[in-house]
Design a protein around this motif. Structure first.
Motif, short mmCIF file in Angstrom:
data_model
loop_
_atom_site.label_atom_id
_atom_site.label_comp_id
_atom_site.label_asym_id
_atom_site.label_seq_id
_atom_site.Cartn_x
_atom_site.Cartn_y
_atom_site.Cartn_z
N SER A 50 13.90 -50.06 73.70
CA SER A 50 13.53 -48.64 73.77
C SER A 50 14.96 -48.00 73.39
O SER A 50 14.59 -47.00 72.42
CB SER A 50 13.20 -48.28 75.22
N VAL A 51 15.91 -48.36 74.04
CA VAL A 51 17.15 -47.62 73.46
C VAL A 51 17.54 -47.81 72.01
O VAL A 51 17.91 -46.96 71.20
CB VAL A 51 18.26 -48.06 74.38
N PHE A 52 17.47 -49.06 71.32
CA PHE A 52 17.69 -49.30 69.96
C PHE A 52 16.88 -48.35 69.27
O PHE A 52 17.20 -47.73 68.01
CB PHE A 52 17.58 -50.68 69.75
N ALA A 53 15.46 -48.46 69.57
CA ALA A 53 14.57 -47.58 68.79
C ALA A 53 14.81 -46.14 68.74
O ALA A 53 14.76 -45.20 67.80
CB ALA A 53 13.08 -47.75 69.31
N TYR A 54 15.35 -45.61 69.72
CA TYR A 54 15.81 -44.07 70.00
C TYR A 54 16.79 -44.06 69.27
O TYR A 54 17.04 -42.92 68.50
CB TYR A 54 15.79 -43.91 71.45
N ASP A 55 17.90 -44.64 69.11
CA ASP A 55 19.16 -44.61 68.55
C ASP A 55 18.71 -44.67 67.06
O ASP A 55 19.42 -43.77 66.52
CB ASP A 55 20.01 -45.58 69.02
N ALA A 56 18.01 -45.65 66.60
CA ALA A 56 17.77 -45.42 65.19
C ALA A 56 16.94 -44.24 64.88
O ALA A 56 17.28 -43.73 63.75
CB ALA A 56 17.02 -47.00 64.96
N PHE A 57 15.92 -43.86 65.62
CA PHE A 57 15.23 -42.34 65.35
C PHE A 57 16.22 -41.38 65.13
O PHE A 57 16.25 -40.75 64.17
CB PHE A 57 14.43 -42.35 66.30
N LYS A 58 17.38 -41.36 66.29
CA LYS A 58 18.27 -40.20 66.15
C LYS A 58 19.28 -40.45 64.94
O LYS A 58 19.40 -39.21 64.27
CB LYS A 58 18.84 -40.38 67.42
N ILE A 59 19.70 -41.35 64.50
CA ILE A 59 20.51 -41.59 63.22
C ILE A 59 19.75 -41.18 62.01
O ILE A 59 20.07 -40.57 61.37
CB ILE A 59 20.86 -43.13 63.26
N ARG A 61 17.22 -39.11 62.00
CA ARG A 61 16.92 -37.78 61.76
C ARG A 61 18.28 -37.07 61.48
O ARG A 61 18.20 -36.04 60.70
CB ARG A 61 16.49 -37.00 63.34
N THR A 62 19.56 -37.53 61.94
CA THR A 62 20.76 -36.71 61.66
C THR A 62 21.25 -36.92 60.25
O THR A 62 22.04 -36.07 59.57
CB THR A 62 21.66 -37.15 62.83
N GLU A 63 20.98 -38.20 59.71
CA GLU A 63 21.93 -38.76 58.49
C GLU A 63 20.92 -38.83 57.37
O GLU A 63 21.33 -38.77 56.31
CB GLU A 63 22.63 -39.96 58.76
N MET A 64 19.76 -39.69 57.77
CA MET A 64 18.93 -39.81 56.56
C MET A 64 17.99 -38.63 56.27
O MET A 64 17.54 -38.73 55.01
CB MET A 64 18.14 -41.11 56.61
N ALA A 65 17.36 -37.97 56.84
CA ALA A 65 16.38 -37.09 56.76
C ALA A 65 16.95 -35.90 55.80
O ALA A 65 18.14 -35.55 56.03
CB ALA A 65 15.88 -36.54 57.98
N PRO A 66 16.08 -35.26 54.86
CA PRO A 66 16.62 -34.21 54.19
C PRO A 66 16.98 -33.02 54.93
O PRO A 66 16.13 -32.60 56.15
CB PRO A 66 15.46 -33.90 53.23
N ARG A 67 18.08 -32.24 54.92
CA ARG A 67 18.40 -31.12 55.52
C ARG A 67 18.10 -29.69 54.80
O ARG A 67 18.10 -29.80 53.50
CB ARG A 67 20.16 -31.07 55.70
N THR A 68 17.62 -29.14 55.58
CA THR A 68 16.98 -27.60 54.88
C THR A 68 18.27 -26.51 55.13
O THR A 68 18.93 -26.87 56.32
CB THR A 68 15.94 -27.06 55.58
N THR A 69 18.76 -25.95 54.10
CA THR A 69 19.64 -24.95 54.34
C THR A 69 19.24 -23.50 54.28
O THR A 69 17.97 -23.38 53.91
CB THR A 69 20.99 -25.13 53.30
N GLN A 70 20.02 -22.46 54.47
CA GLN A 70 19.27 -21.34 54.25
C GLN A 70 18.86 -21.07 52.82
O GLN A 70 18.13 -20.08 52.55
CB GLN A 70 20.59 -20.13 54.68
N ASP A 71 19.76 -21.59 51.64
CA ASP A 71 19.45 -21.41 50.41
C ASP A 71 18.02 -22.00 50.07
O ASP A 71 17.30 -21.29 49.06
CB ASP A 71 20.51 -21.91 49.51
N ASP A 72 17.82 -23.07 50.52
CA ASP A 72 16.33 -23.70 50.52
C ASP A 72 15.33 -22.91 51.04
O ASP A 72 14.19 -22.92 50.37
CB ASP A 72 16.37 -25.18 50.83
N GLN A 73 15.61 -22.29 52.06
CA GLN A 73 14.47 -21.42 52.72
C GLN A 73 14.01 -19.99 51.96
O GLN A 73 12.94 -19.55 52.08
CB GLN A 73 14.78 -21.25 54.47
N GLN A 74 15.15 -19.74 51.40
CA GLN A 74 14.81 -18.16 50.61
C GLN A 74 14.05 -18.41 49.31
O GLN A 74 14.00 -19.25 48.55
CB GLN A 74 16.18 -17.53 50.27
#
Length: 74
Positions: A50-59, A61-74
């Motif tokens: 469970s800890v490994f799965a949570y840690d992998a999901f957290k990593i 979300r923070t490093e692999m998922a596309p980030r939205t910036t204010q320029d992308d939202q406008q």
């Protein structure tokens, strides 16, 4: 009293009782030292996975998922 030979010669039982017959809980084993160690190992394994799965999901979300910036939202 049934001997081992009589037990083998009987026709197989049908239904849920026949399916669950091989999965009886041996309370003597679970209360022994080996049984207690097995239970502890299983619980520790579940927590560790469970800890490994949570840690992998957290990593992810923070490093692999596309980030939205204010320029992308406008």
């Amino acid at each position: 009293m049934l001997s081992a030979r009589d037990h083998r010669d009987r026709p197989p039982e049908e239904g849920a009782a026949a399916v669950l017959q091989g999965f009886a809980v041996d309370k003597t084993f679970l209360s022994s030292l080996k049984g207690i160690l097995l239970e502890t190992e299983l619980v520790f394994g579940i927590i560790l996975v469970s800890v490994f799965a949570y840690d992998a999901f957290k990593i992810y979300r923070t490093e692999m998922a596309p980030r939205t910036t204010q320029d992308d939202q406008q």
